[in-house]
Design a protein around this motif. Structure first.
Motif, mmCIF file in Angstrom:
data_model
loop_
_atom_site.group_PDB
_atom_site.id
_atom_site.type_symbol
_atom_site.label_atom_id
_atom_site.label_comp_id
_atom_site.label_asym_id
_atom_site.label_seq_id
_atom_site.Cartn_x
_atom_site.Cartn_y
_atom_site.Cartn_z
ATOM 1 N N LEU A 20 0.955 -1.240 -0.037
ATOM 2 C CA LEU A 20 0.072 -0.058 -0.053
ATOM 3 C C LEU A 20 0.921 1.238 -0.122
ATOM 4 N N ILE A 21 1.975 1.143 0.721
ATOM 5 C CA ILE A 21 2.815 2.520 0.605
ATOM 6 C C ILE A 21 3.396 2.642 -0.481
ATOM 7 N N ARG A 22 3.808 1.683 -1.195
ATOM 8 C CA ARG A 22 4.374 1.719 -2.462
ATOM 9 C C ARG A 22 3.615 1.845 -3.689
ATOM 10 N N GLU A 23 2.240 1.546 -3.490
ATOM 11 C CA GLU A 23 1.176 1.534 -4.677
ATOM 12 C C GLU A 23 0.340 2.862 -4.681
ATOM 13 N N MET A 24 0.111 3.528 -3.413
ATOM 14 C CA MET A 24 -0.803 4.458 -3.373
ATOM 15 C C MET A 24 -0.419 5.945 -4.026
ATOM 16 N N PRO A 25 0.943 6.303 -3.728
ATOM 17 C CA PRO A 25 1.441 7.605 -4.760
ATOM 18 C C PRO A 25 1.173 7.097 -5.962
ATOM 19 N N VAL A 26 1.520 6.092 -6.673
ATOM 20 C CA VAL A 26 1.544 5.611 -7.903
ATOM 21 C C VAL A 26 0.039 5.957 -8.635
ATOM 22 N N LYS A 27 -1.000 5.201 -7.916
ATOM 23 C CA LYS A 27 -2.280 5.322 -8.081
ATOM 24 C C LYS A 27 -2.895 6.782 -7.855
ATOM 25 N N TRP A 28 -2.587 7.415 -7.049
ATOM 26 C CA TRP A 28 -2.815 8.858 -6.918
ATOM 27 C C TRP A 28 -2.603 9.489 -7.995
ATOM 28 N N ASP A 29 -1.261 9.471 -8.625
ATOM 29 C CA ASP A 29 -0.922 10.070 -9.666
ATOM 30 C C ASP A 29 -1.771 9.816 -10.925
ATOM 31 N N ILE A 30 -2.043 8.598 -11.063
ATOM 32 C CA ILE A 30 -2.864 8.109 -12.219
ATOM 33 C C ILE A 30 -4.164 8.744 -12.180
ATOM 34 N N PHE A 31 -4.725 8.644 -10.904
ATOM 35 C CA PHE A 31 -6.248 9.251 -10.765
ATOM 36 C C PHE A 31 -5.916 10.629 -10.966
ATOM 37 N N LYS A 32 -5.100 11.531 -10.535
ATOM 38 C CA LYS A 32 -5.217 12.850 -10.718
ATOM 39 C C LYS A 32 -5.139 13.201 -12.203
ATOM 40 N N ASN A 33 -4.458 12.478 -12.733
ATOM 41 C CA ASN A 33 -4.451 12.674 -14.385
ATOM 42 C C ASN A 33 -5.441 12.414 -15.038
ATOM 43 N N HIS A 34 -6.446 11.371 -14.705
ATOM 44 C CA HIS A 34 -7.405 11.092 -15.257
ATOM 45 C C HIS A 34 -8.860 11.478 -14.800
ATOM 46 N N VAL A 35 -8.884 12.125 -13.547
ATOM 47 C CA VAL A 35 -10.107 12.552 -12.804
ATOM 48 C C VAL A 35 -11.112 13.418 -13.626
ATOM 49 N N THR A 36 -10.546 14.084 -14.554
ATOM 50 C CA THR A 36 -11.245 15.076 -15.379
ATOM 51 C C THR A 36 -12.279 14.348 -16.318
#
Length: 142
Positions: A20-36
Motif C-alpha cells: 500500500l505504501i508503494r502503490e498509493m502514490p502511483v495510483k494517486w498520480d494516475i487518478f489525478k491525471n484522469h479525474v477530469t
C-alpha cells in the motif's frame, strides 16, 4: 454524525501494508491525471476511502463523488457508499499528520465507549495539492 450515502468513481487499491505504501502514490498520480474524464462529478475535491482491512490486506478507494449516472473511465470503478454514522473531525495541517489525527480519533472513540470500524473516509485532496483541510470520518459500529 450521520453521513448520507453517496456514489463515487475511482481506483481500487488492494495491498498489504508495504504494498500500500508503494502503490498509493502511483495510483494517486494516475487518478489525478484522469479525474477530469469522470463526467458528472459533484466536486473537484477528491477522497481516499479505506473500505476494509481483512487478513492483512487493505482495500483503498481513491475517488471523486459523482452522481449515479457518472461515466466510469477505463480501469476505474463505481462504488456506492451507504449512509452510516461516523465520528467526524476537521483536520487542519499537513497530509503527513492525517494518520496521527485518525489515531487520535480512534483513541477518542476508545476513551468514550464508541466502537469504531476500519472504514475511514478522508475528503479534501485537490489536483494541485494545495488543500488546507480534510474532513475525516471513521465509521461507527452499528
Amino acid at each position: 454524525m450521520k453521513k448520507d450515502g453517496f456514489t463515487a468513481v475511482g481506483l481500487i487499491v488492494k495491498q498489504d501494508w508495504e504494498g500500500l505504501i508503494r502503490e498509493m502514490p502511483v495510483k494517486w498520480d494516475i487518478f489525478k491525471n484522469h479525474v477530469t474524464e469522470i463526467e458528472n462529478r459533484k466536486t473537484n475535491v477528491m477522497m481516499d476511502i479505506s473500505l476494509k482491512q481483512q487478513h492483512g490486506i487493505y482495500t483503498q478507494f481513491i475517488c471523486a463523488e459523482t452522481d449515479d449516472h457518472a461515466s466510469v473511465p477505463n480501469g476505474m470503478q463505481m462504488q456506492k457508499i451507504p449512509t452510516h454514522h461516523y465520528l467526524h473531525h476537521l483536520h487542519h495541517g499537513s497530509l503527513v499528520g492525517i494518520a496521527e489525527t485518525f489515531g487520535e480519533m480512534y483513541q477518542y472513540g476508545k476513551d468514550n465507549g464508541i466502537e469504531l470500524e476500519n472504514m475511514k473516509i478522508d475528503i479534501g485532496y485537490t489536483i494541485q495539492g494545495n488543500e488546507t483541510h480534510h474532513d475525516l470520518y471513521i465509521k461507527i459500529t452499528d
